[in-house]
Design a protein around this motif. Structure first.
Motif, short mmCIF file in Angstrom:
data_model
loop_
_atom_site.label_atom_id
_atom_site.label_comp_id
_atom_site.label_asym_id
_atom_site.label_seq_id
_atom_site.Cartn_x
_atom_site.Cartn_y
_atom_site.Cartn_z
N VAL A 100 1.29 0.06 -8.58
CA VAL A 100 1.04 0.84 -9.79
C VAL A 100 -0.33 1.51 -9.71
N GLU A 101 -0.33 2.83 -9.87
CA GLU A 101 -1.56 3.61 -9.87
C GLU A 101 -1.65 4.41 -11.16
N ASP A 102 -2.87 4.68 -11.60
CA ASP A 102 -3.02 5.54 -12.77
C ASP A 102 -2.78 7.00 -12.40
N ILE A 103 -3.26 7.40 -11.20
CA ILE A 103 -3.13 8.81 -10.84
C ILE A 103 -2.98 8.98 -9.33
N ASP A 105 -3.53 11.99 -6.57
CA ASP A 105 -4.24 13.26 -6.51
C ASP A 105 -3.99 13.84 -5.11
N SER A 106 -4.89 13.61 -4.17
CA SER A 106 -4.64 14.04 -2.79
C SER A 106 -3.50 13.24 -2.17
N GLY A 107 -3.31 12.03 -2.65
CA GLY A 107 -2.27 11.16 -2.09
C GLY A 107 -2.79 10.25 -1.00
N LEU A 108 -4.06 10.43 -0.62
CA LEU A 108 -4.61 9.67 0.51
C LEU A 108 -4.67 8.17 0.23
N THR A 109 -5.15 7.82 -0.94
CA THR A 109 -5.28 6.39 -1.26
C THR A 109 -3.91 5.72 -1.18
N LEU A 110 -2.93 6.32 -1.84
CA LEU A 110 -1.60 5.70 -1.87
C LEU A 110 -0.95 5.67 -0.49
#
Ligand code: PRP
Length: 178
Positions: A100-103, A105-110
């Motif tokens: 579960v993520e709040d946002i 963005d670039s998608g890199l973290t996920l």
């Protein structure tokens, strides 16, 4: 530069309604008797996660765990790295996992995080995000559950911050940069 709170983009009522829908969809997809480990990525997602799991049925086997990470590298870097500041308390091997993520963005973290968690051999791994700033994507990420697609504007509240501030707002608001 100074920052001021702007208009509401997503009200607390709109968020609550969508969170209920998402919880119902996740519960239906997962099945109530199959366990689900809900993994929140600190700090922002903690706010969304706690509301989301409380909308899941009482007879569903739901566990909650948290991780704190930061991602390094960009889409041109071959292998991304996730630095772990705080790891999960329990093993996810053989478990059904919902990140579960709040946002996104670039998608890199996920994308880095998904690789890392898949390396721990869960039975399944799905991704749930409240907000998707799709215009900013640098790397493809499969999002299984998305609350809202939003424009590429600076927003805060409901877990999202501006230099650590405004996470506690009940509504999600635009930030005005001056
Ligand atoms: C936010 C968000 C994701 C990441 C998304 O975290 O929670 O982890 O940024 O961005 P990306 O798709 O470009 O990788 P942040 O680093 O702001 O940490 P926080 O949750 O502690 O505020």
């Amino acid at each position: 530069m100074s920052y001021k709170l702007g208009e509401v983009i997503l009200s607390r009522e709109t968020i609550a309604r969508r969170v209920r829908e998402m919880a119902e969809e996740i519960a239906n997809d997962n099945g109530r008797d199959k366990g689900l480990v809900v993994v929140g990525i600190l700090t922002g997602a903690a706010f969304f996660l706690t509301d989301l799991v409380r909308e899941m049925p009482e007879d569903m086997d739901v566990r909650v765990d948290f991780m704190s990470v930061a991602s390094y590298g960009d889409s041109t870097t071959s292998s991304g790295v996730v630095r772990i500041f705080h790891d999960l308390k329990s093993s996810i091997e053989g478990k059904n996992v919902l990140v579960v993520e709040d946002i996104v963005d670039s998608g890199l973290t996920l994308s880095h995080l998904i690789d890392l968690l898949n390396g721990r051999n869960p039975a399944s791994l799905k991704v749930c995000v409240l907000l998707d700033k799709y215009e900013r994507r640098k790397t493809e990420v499969k999002v299984d559950y998305c609350g809202f697609r939003i424009p590429d504007k600076f927003v805060v509240g409901y877990g999202l911050d501006c230099a650590g501030m405004w996470r506690h707002l009940k509504d999600i608001k635009y930030v005005i940069e001056e």
